[in-house]
Write an enzyme that holds these catalytic residues in place. Structure first.
Site, mmCIF file in Angstrom:
data_model
loop_
_atom_site.group_PDB
_atom_site.id
_atom_site.type_symbol
_atom_site.label_atom_id
_atom_site.label_comp_id
_atom_site.label_asym_id
_atom_site.label_seq_id
_atom_site.Cartn_x
_atom_site.Cartn_y
_atom_site.Cartn_z
ATOM 1 N N ASP A 1 7.159 -13.160 -1.997
ATOM 2 C CA ASP A 1 7.700 -12.837 -1.035
ATOM 3 C C ASP A 1 8.734 -12.707 -1.205
ATOM 4 O O ASP A 1 9.104 -12.225 -2.390
ATOM 5 C CB ASP A 1 7.582 -14.471 0.327
ATOM 6 C CG ASP A 1 7.715 -14.522 1.361
ATOM 7 O OD1 ASP A 1 8.245 -13.086 2.024
ATOM 8 O OD2 ASP A 1 7.849 -15.181 2.253
ATOM 9 N N TRP A 2 9.716 -11.834 -0.272
ATOM 10 C CA TRP A 2 10.130 -10.923 -0.283
ATOM 11 C C TRP A 2 11.698 -12.260 -0.731
ATOM 12 O O TRP A 2 12.260 -12.894 -0.106
ATOM 13 C CB TRP A 2 11.117 -10.893 0.696
ATOM 14 C CG TRP A 2 10.282 -9.172 1.097
ATOM 15 C CD1 TRP A 2 11.530 -7.621 1.300
ATOM 16 C CD2 TRP A 2 9.143 -8.618 0.643
ATOM 17 N NE1 TRP A 2 10.808 -6.799 1.566
ATOM 18 C CE2 TRP A 2 9.318 -7.333 1.316
ATOM 19 C CE3 TRP A 2 8.313 -9.053 0.281
ATOM 20 C CZ2 TRP A 2 8.277 -6.742 0.744
ATOM 21 C CZ3 TRP A 2 6.962 -8.156 -0.243
ATOM 22 C CH2 TRP A 2 6.978 -6.752 0.415
#
Ligand code: BGC
Length: 746
Positions: free
Chosen positions: A260-261
């Protein structure tokens, strides 16, 4: 001489050909992966395993291997943002079709619509040159406070599994990868980067993993996104247990693990624990604020130095690169993928059809709905009737080419009948990452005045339709912030009560991705649950309210009366939202109807320190229709199923539409283990079928019961098991509306 020249030519041709095997789509995928890998330098390998911008990672320019472009996901194709910022790039050609939020898709219980959703989304992604859609999300609905439940598919692992498989298959049939998220245990947004989940292996395997497993094994997802939280003290994005032991070793996942970012935090763990592709670290806005820091990613320079110094082997690197190459070959380098299209008529129709079937008619006393033809004045009240809900909510927000509001949808149908009063003002208008609604929503009247104007107008109308709910502002169904209370915000409860007093003919429409408290339940004759419906949300709602479409949505989660009625909220902060970063899922497998089903026993569930459940306001699987269905007698072809005999039982039941109009019904099959050594839920959903029946028509609905439907997870032995004995097949129209029970044994 001639012969020498000829054979030299042949040798050269062969060398050329073999050098380009990875470019030849007719060659087997794995050989192409190995071939491409063999051509890459160490620098090139390191480059392809981390981002080069907010949403892209490089390919290998020298070798003609394109990179990857990711996009959110999961309800439409996100507008372009700046190279390494969340802010809008300001393009004028990136407006999309907004499809209904995934809770809405789950509420259709229609697997064909899930496939259509994926296909249409894939076409929009292709037109925008995207290779990976960051979605769908399948985290289980553990608490109605979770700010991202609207992006997920409800409380039941079987429902989420059945819906996610066709979504992925539809999307990937277009040559665009799904990136299933957020793996795993991302069941709250509060402290999302900092909490560690503690739960039993049984709850993990029975509730929280099945939809991911189905996405990987049956859906064939080409990528998966690690979540922000910790599990067993390790970040999920580089987690030995989740990524190596389960995803690779147990499920044999051959796709790409994408962080995930901002979910990557450690080079050592990232190298060894199964992360393939790092995105979002340190670029503006996520975890830290180091602009253009791609070389400083955990899987960039630090990895390279580690390899050069002998700290890391290249074995793990090659494995990561293989996984990334496979994704590139399946998507960016897929020669058959076509060009896609955006906001086409087909996409609009699909968005409307999905939104129509997602709407759940919760209550309809006195058949107030559909709105009768002879009604002369319809007063619509509520901010959600006019508000754009495609903007806000976090990464899933969209720049929709158009969004039909509920008020527009209703006014289009009944042009001279619809009046509007706002009733309340949230003062939280949609704006996020520079994306702003063009709507002018500012209001000069005070809250008291708004309520008074609405109630006065309500007295004069034939029927009042209140359209409120949550709205994707922070804490109201939005990423990175959970809800803070179960009741509706902005004093809507009081307003609904006042409206109900002013006019008995009131319909309450809740637009949300989560259950809300309904203290006014007894005072209003009709309640509709709708979701963030996307571009066509307002048309679809009007179709249902006016009866052009017969509602057929069913709840993907249980609606309880109070927040304390949810098991996750019965253990103080340890159960939710956690103490010192530790969250304990003490309710174990008793989530949603698996808990509320015990309400008839009126007993505490001592072993789990759970209160005696209260009857839910609206059960999982509940949803009314404008017609009526009658279920006949259920029949089994065989009352015994043999253990490990690959044997099946068929159960069938006739269902008749006894009303005056066509309608769709979701027939649900639950299985109950009548006696078990381990505590088991009263029943569990094992299959469902959505059928369409004309007025008076009867259809025979058949299910096949297989041994795996009787299993539970034996954590001590780490395996799925069945226990011989008596079972019951339960055919139902919701978790509390049981139509037939038939016993059988194993
Ligand atoms: C979200 C992801 C999303 C990513 C990229 C993160 O904050 O958790 O779901 O795909 O951002 O926008």
């Amino acid at each position: 001489m001639k012969r020498i020249v000829l054979s030299l030519f042949a040798v050269c041709a062969c060398t050329l050909l073999s050098a380009h095997l990875y470019l030849d789509p007719s060659q087997p995928l794995e050989q192409r992966v190995e071939d491409a890998l063999a051509h890459m330098t160490l620098q090139e390998k390191i480059a392809v395993i981390h981002a080069q911008s907010k949403f892209s990672s490089p390919g290998v320019a020298r070798l003609g291997i394109p990179g990857l472009w990711c996009t959110d996901g999961p309800h439409g194709i996100r507008p372009e943002v700046l190279w390494d910022e969340w802010n809008q790039a300001g393009w004028t050609n990136d407006s999309c079709t907004a499809f209904p939020a995934l809770t809405g898709l789950a509420a259709t219980w229609n697997t064909e619509l899930a496939r259509l959703y994926g296909e249409m989304l894939g076409e929009e992604a292709l037109y925008r040159n995207k290779s990976v859609v960051l979605g769908p999300g399948v985290n289980i609905y553990r608490t109605p406070f979770n700010g991202r439940n609207f992006e997920y598919m409800g409380e039941d692992p079987l429902l989420a599994s059945e819906m996610v498989i066709p979504y992925i298959q539809g999307l990937q049939s277009k040559g665009v990868a799904a990136c299933v998220k957020h793996y795993a245990l991302n069941n709250q947004e509060y402290n999302r980067h900092g909490y560690n989940v503690n739960l039993s292996d049984r709850a993990l395997y029975e509730l929280y993993l099945p939809a991911f497993k189905a996405a990987v094994i049956e859906g064939g997802a080409w990528s998966i996104m690690g979540s922000y939280n910790f599990y067993k003290g390790q970040h999920a994005c580089h987690n030995q247990y989740l990524l190596k032991d389960i995803l690779r070793d147990e499920w044999h996942f051959d796709g790409t693990v994408i962080s995930d970012w901002g979910g990557t935090h450690d080079t050592d763990e990232a190298v060894h624990n199964g992360l393939d592709l790092e995105y979002g670290t340190w670029t503006d806005g996520m975890t830290h604020n180091k602009a253009n820091a791609y070389a400083a990613y955990y899987m960039a320079d630090a990895y390279m130095e580690g390899i050069k110094s002998g700290k890391y082997d290249t074995k793990e690197l090659d494995e990561k690169v293989r996984n990334v190459l496979r994704l590139i070959l399946r998507t960016s380098m897929n020669p058959h993928k076509g060009f896609g299209n955006m906001v086409s008529e087909k996409h609009k129709q699909a968005a409307r059809a999905i939104a129509q079937e997602s709407i759940v008619l919760l209550k309809n006393e006195g058949r107030l709905l559909p709105v009768k033809e002879d009604v002369k004045t319809i007063l619509v009240v509520g901010e959600n009737a006019i508000r754009m809900t495609t903007i806000g909510g976090g990464s899933s927000q969209l720049k929709a080419k158009y969004e039909v509001s509920p008020l527009e949808g209703m006014s289009n149908k009944a042009p001279n009948k619809v009046l509007y009063e706002r009733g309340y003002d949230s003062k939280e208008y949609a704006v996020q990452d520079g994306l702003k609604s063009k709507q002018e929503l500012s209001e000069s009247r005070s809250a008291e005045q708004l309520m008074q104007d609405a109630t006065e107008a309500a007295k004069k109308a034939d029927i009042v339709v209140f359209i409120g709910g949550l709205n994707k502002a922070p804490h109201q169904d939005c990423e990175d912030a959970d809800r803070e209370r179960y009741n509706l915000p902005y004093n809507q409860d009081k307003l609904i009560e006042a409206l109900a007093e002013a006019n008995k003919n009131i319909v309450v429409v809740i637009e949300s991705g989560n259950a809300v408290a309904m203290p006014w339940l007894q005072k209003v004759p009709a309640i509709v649950q709708t979701w963030y419906g996307g571009s066509e949300g307002g048309n679809a709602l009007a179709d249902v309210l006016f009866g052009d479409v017969n509602p057929s949505g069913k709840l993907p989660f249980t609606i309880c009366s109070r927040i304390e009625d949810y098991p996750s909220h019965q253990y103080g902060e340890e159960g939710y939202p956690g103490v010192d970063g530790q969250v304990y899922y003490k309710e174990d497998i008793f989530v949603g109807y698996r808990y509320t089903d015990l309400y008839k026993q009126k007993k505490k569930i001592k072993a789990y320190k759970l209160n005696a459940p209260n009857q839910p306001l609206f059960a999982f699987g509940h949803g009314l229709s404008y017609t009526t269905f009658e279920y006949g007698k259920a029949q089994l072809d065989n009352p015994k199923i043999k253990q490990s005999g690959n044997q099946t039982i068929h159960i069938s039941i006739p269902v008749t539409n006894t009303g005056k109009r066509a309608g769709k019904e979701v027939v649900q099959l639950y299985i109950s283990d009548l006696k078990s050594t381990l505590p088991r839920p009263v029943k569990e959903l094992k299959a469902f079928k959505k059928i369409e029946l004309q007025a008076g028509e009867t259809k025979q609905v058949e299910f096949v019961i297989t041994e795996d439907m009787l299993q539970y997870f034996n954590a001590d032995k780490h395996q799925w098991e069945t226990e011989a004995g008596d079972f019951e097949a339960i055919i139902a129209s919701s978790a509390t509306d049981i139509k037939a029970r038939v016993k059988f044994s194993l």
